[in-house]
Enzyme design. Structure first.
Site, PDB file in Angstrom:
ATOM      1  CB  SER A  14      -0.891   0.008   1.246  1.00 25.94           C
ATOM      2  OG  SER A  14      -1.544   1.254   1.337  1.00 25.94           O
ATOM      3  CE  LYS A  65     -12.096  -0.370  -0.377  1.00 24.45           C
ATOM      4  NZ  LYS A  65     -12.070   0.264  -1.699  1.00 24.45           N
ATOM      5  CG  ASN A  86     -12.990   4.590   1.138  1.00 25.20           C
ATOM      6  OD1 ASN A  86     -13.827   5.297   1.706  1.00 25.20           O
ATOM      7  ND2 ASN A  86     -12.135   5.079   0.277  1.00 25.20           N
ATOM      8  CG  ASP A 101     -13.110   3.701  -2.896  1.00 25.86           C
ATOM      9  OD1 ASP A 101     -11.980   4.219  -2.811  1.00 25.86           O
ATOM     10  OD2 ASP A 101     -13.368   2.569  -2.438  1.00 25.86           O
ATOM     11  N   GLY A 128     -16.866  -5.619  -9.238  1.00 24.47           N
ATOM     12  CA  GLY A 128     -16.456  -5.834  -7.851  1.00 24.47           C
ATOM     13  C   GLY A 128     -16.684  -4.581  -7.011  1.00 24.47           C
ATOM     14  N   GLY A 129     -15.925  -4.465  -5.928  1.00 22.23           N
ATOM     15  CA  GLY A 129     -16.118  -3.356  -5.001  1.00 22.23           C
ATOM     16  C   GLY A 129     -15.881  -1.996  -5.629  1.00 22.23           C
ATOM     17  NE  ARG A 151     -13.264 -13.720 -13.825  1.00 23.02           N
ATOM     18  CZ  ARG A 151     -12.249 -13.950 -13.012  1.00 23.02           C
ATOM     19  NH1 ARG A 151     -11.123 -14.427 -13.491  1.00 23.02           N
ATOM     20  NH2 ARG A 151     -12.347 -13.685 -11.726  1.00 23.02           N
ATOM     21  CB  THR A 152     -18.724 -13.489 -12.742  1.00 16.94           C
ATOM     22  OG1 THR A 152     -17.423 -14.039 -12.538  1.00 16.94           O
ATOM     23  CG2 THR A 152     -19.775 -14.409 -12.173  1.00 16.94           C
TER      24      THR A 152
HETATM   25  P1  NAP Z   1     -12.794  -6.993  -6.402  1.00 15.77           P
HETATM   26  O1  NAP Z   1     -13.975  -6.576  -5.634  1.00 15.77           O
HETATM   27  O2  NAP Z   1     -12.072  -8.233  -6.024  1.00 15.77           O
HETATM   28  O3  NAP Z   1     -13.258  -7.126  -7.952  1.00 15.77           O
HETATM   29  C1  NAP Z   1     -12.366  -7.641  -8.910  1.00 15.77           C
HETATM   30  C2  NAP Z   1     -12.954  -7.470 -10.310  1.00 15.77           C
HETATM   31  O4  NAP Z   1     -11.944  -7.887 -11.249  1.00 15.77           O
HETATM   32  C3  NAP Z   1     -14.189  -8.332 -10.577  1.00 15.77           C
HETATM   33  O5  NAP Z   1     -15.019  -7.669 -11.482  1.00 15.77           O
HETATM   34  C4  NAP Z   1     -13.561  -9.577 -11.234  1.00 15.77           C
HETATM   35  O6  NAP Z   1     -14.446 -10.273 -12.071  1.00 15.77           O
HETATM   36  C5  NAP Z   1     -12.484  -8.927 -12.084  1.00 15.77           C
HETATM   37  N1  NAP Z   1     -11.413  -9.849 -12.455  1.00 15.77           N
HETATM   38  C6  NAP Z   1     -10.460 -10.375 -11.649  1.00 15.77           C
HETATM   39  N2  NAP Z   1      -9.645 -11.183 -12.364  1.00 15.77           N
HETATM   40  C7  NAP Z   1     -10.116 -11.167 -13.638  1.00 15.77           C
HETATM   41  C8  NAP Z   1      -9.721 -11.807 -14.849  1.00 15.77           C
HETATM   42  N3  NAP Z   1      -8.675 -12.644 -14.890  1.00 15.77           N
HETATM   43  N4  NAP Z   1     -10.411 -11.564 -15.977  1.00 15.77           N
HETATM   44  C9  NAP Z   1     -11.475 -10.723 -15.957  1.00 15.77           C
HETATM   45  N5  NAP Z   1     -11.913 -10.086 -14.841  1.00 15.77           N
HETATM   46  C10 NAP Z   1     -11.238 -10.311 -13.697  1.00 15.77           C
HETATM   47  O7  NAP Z   1     -11.681  -5.853  -6.410  1.00 15.77           O
HETATM   48  P2  NAP Z   1     -11.905  -4.260  -6.329  1.00 15.77           P
HETATM   49  O8  NAP Z   1     -11.810  -3.800  -4.940  1.00 15.77           O
HETATM   50  O9  NAP Z   1     -13.117  -3.918  -7.110  1.00 15.77           O
HETATM   51  O10 NAP Z   1     -10.579  -3.714  -7.066  1.00 15.77           O
HETATM   52  C11 NAP Z   1     -10.403  -3.898  -8.451  1.00 15.77           C
HETATM   53  C12 NAP Z   1      -9.201  -3.094  -8.947  1.00 15.77           C
HETATM   54  O11 NAP Z   1      -9.430  -1.706  -8.774  1.00 15.77           O
HETATM   55  C13 NAP Z   1      -7.891  -3.413  -8.209  1.00 15.77           C
HETATM   56  O12 NAP Z   1      -6.840  -3.438  -9.146  1.00 15.77           O
HETATM   57  C14 NAP Z   1      -7.715  -2.227  -7.268  1.00 15.77           C
HETATM   58  O13 NAP Z   1      -6.341  -1.954  -7.004  1.00 15.77           O
HETATM   59  C15 NAP Z   1      -8.329  -1.116  -8.109  1.00 15.77           C
HETATM   60  N6  NAP Z   1      -8.823  -0.007  -7.266  1.00 15.77           N
HETATM   61  C16 NAP Z   1      -8.271   1.211  -7.457  1.00 15.77           C
HETATM   62  C17 NAP Z   1      -8.699   2.278  -6.699  1.00 15.77           C
HETATM   63  C18 NAP Z   1      -8.079   3.618  -6.926  1.00 15.77           C
HETATM   64  O14 NAP Z   1      -8.227   4.481  -6.031  1.00 15.77           O
HETATM   65  N7  NAP Z   1      -7.427   3.860  -8.046  1.00 15.77           N
HETATM   66  C19 NAP Z   1      -9.720   2.111  -5.736  1.00 15.77           C
HETATM   67  C20 NAP Z   1     -10.271   0.834  -5.570  1.00 15.77           C
HETATM   68  C21 NAP Z   1      -9.812  -0.234  -6.345  1.00 15.77           C
HETATM   69  P3  NAP Z   1     -15.340 -11.487 -11.483  1.00 15.77           P
HETATM   70  O15 NAP Z   1     -16.543 -10.841 -10.842  1.00 15.77           O
HETATM   71  O16 NAP Z   1     -15.660 -12.290 -12.669  1.00 15.77           O
HETATM   72  O17 NAP Z   1     -14.487 -12.225 -10.475  1.00 15.77           O
END
Ligand code: NAP
Length: 283
Positions: A14, A65, A86, A101, A128-129, A151-152
């Protein structure tokens, strides 16, 4: 010395401690921001400890979260709508949950991407989140059509169903031809999946590989490590406008900082410190 920190498990690399501490130092605030990795079994006890008078609050990241919500005393409207917290603020022993966020995301695309979503067609990849925060931000901003490609498929559908009342949200799977079609017709594409993220098996993947995209379209990756993901590199090479995940990261953190300190966050200082931390991690 006041304390704040980030709760998650595992916490990985982080960069929040770098830019939050830089902000405290810049404003001469006697406070620290620490990395607080918390084992799931210890979560309730750790949240209870946030009520201590020397704690300002905490950021919350994966996988807590949603899990922290029942452990808090009050939840702000945005966090309640999105169903995720968050940021926790310790108000004299009362713990209040916020979600910065969504506001950080909207401010990032507006101020750093020069993009206002009202009345526009947008494509969100992921459900996702982070996608939940963006989807609620888009709907609050009154977009015209929101495509959610995941994907899902069922997860995209569940998220879209939260907004069924207006029928403007269209869930699709990544293998649906509509995904490619929507990418060529929208004015903003946001990747909120972990595709392209460093230290993962999918770090080389561009979800838009081979797609035809208008040059005027803004492509935003929420992934911020690396700053230039394969999706952004390919888009830049095609002359398409891009925005990295760094502005959202810093601006959601700036909003948390303001909730804890009631002072305006030194955003420029936070940006430069975050950038330095990411560059140092890439060496
Ligand atoms: P999360 O809740 O675990 O969601 C993950 C997402 O990625 C789901 O839609 C999942 O699809 C998809 N995914 C994972 N592996 C995949 C693959 N191989 N092919 C296609 N889709 C795939 O995670 P999250 O908290 O939403 O975070 C997601 C990303 O956003 C992370 O990289 C995080 O670092 C980034 N993020 C950035 C900020 C920022 O401030 N810039 C803030 C929050 C998050 P499924 O539903 O099919 O599993």
């Amino acid at each position: 010395m006041k304390k704040s920190g980030i709760l998650g498990y595992p916490l990985g690399h982080s960069i929040s401690p770098y830019f939050q501490n830089a902000a405290f130092i810049n404003l001469g605030i006697e406070a620290t921001y620490e990395a607080w990795p918390v084992d799931p079994v210890q979560l309730p006890k750790r949240i209870q400890a946030l009520r201590e008078p020397d704690v300002m609050g905490a950021n919350v990241t994966i996988p807590y979260k949603e899990l922290v919500i029942p452990l808090l005393d009050e939840i702000d409207d945005w966090a309640l709508k999105i169903g995720s917290v968050n940021t926790i603020v310790n108000q004299s022993g009362i713990l209040v949950g916020y979600n910065t966020d969504a506001t950080g995301f909207l401010r990032a695309i507006s101020e750093y991407g020069n993009y206002e979503p009202s009345g526009k067609d947008v494509l969100l990849i992921g459900a996702g989140g982070a996608a939940r925060a963006a989807a609620h931000a888009f709907m609050e901003s009154k977009v015209n059509t929101l495509w959610i490609a995941n994907r899902t498929y069922d997860r995209a559908k569940r998220l879209a169903d939260e907004f069924l009342e207006n029928g403007k949200v269209k869930p699709i799977g990544l293998d649906d031809p509509e995904f490619r079609k929507s990418a060529s017709s929208v004015s903003l594409i946001v990747n909120s999946t972990s595709l392209g993220m460093k230290h993962t098996l999918d770090s080389h993947i561009d979800p838009l590989e081979g797609f035809s995209i208008e040059n005027s379209t803004l492509i935003n990756d929420m992934v911020y490590n690396p700053l230039d993901t394969p999706m952004l590199i390919n888009a830049k090479n095609r002359g398409v406008r891009t925005l990295s995940g760094l502005p959202m990261l810093v601006l959601q953190g700036a909003a948390s900082f303001e909730l804890w300190t009631s002072k305006q966050a030194p955003v420029d200082v936070m940006f430069s410190s975050a950038r330095k931390a990411l560059i140092a991690q890439s060496d």
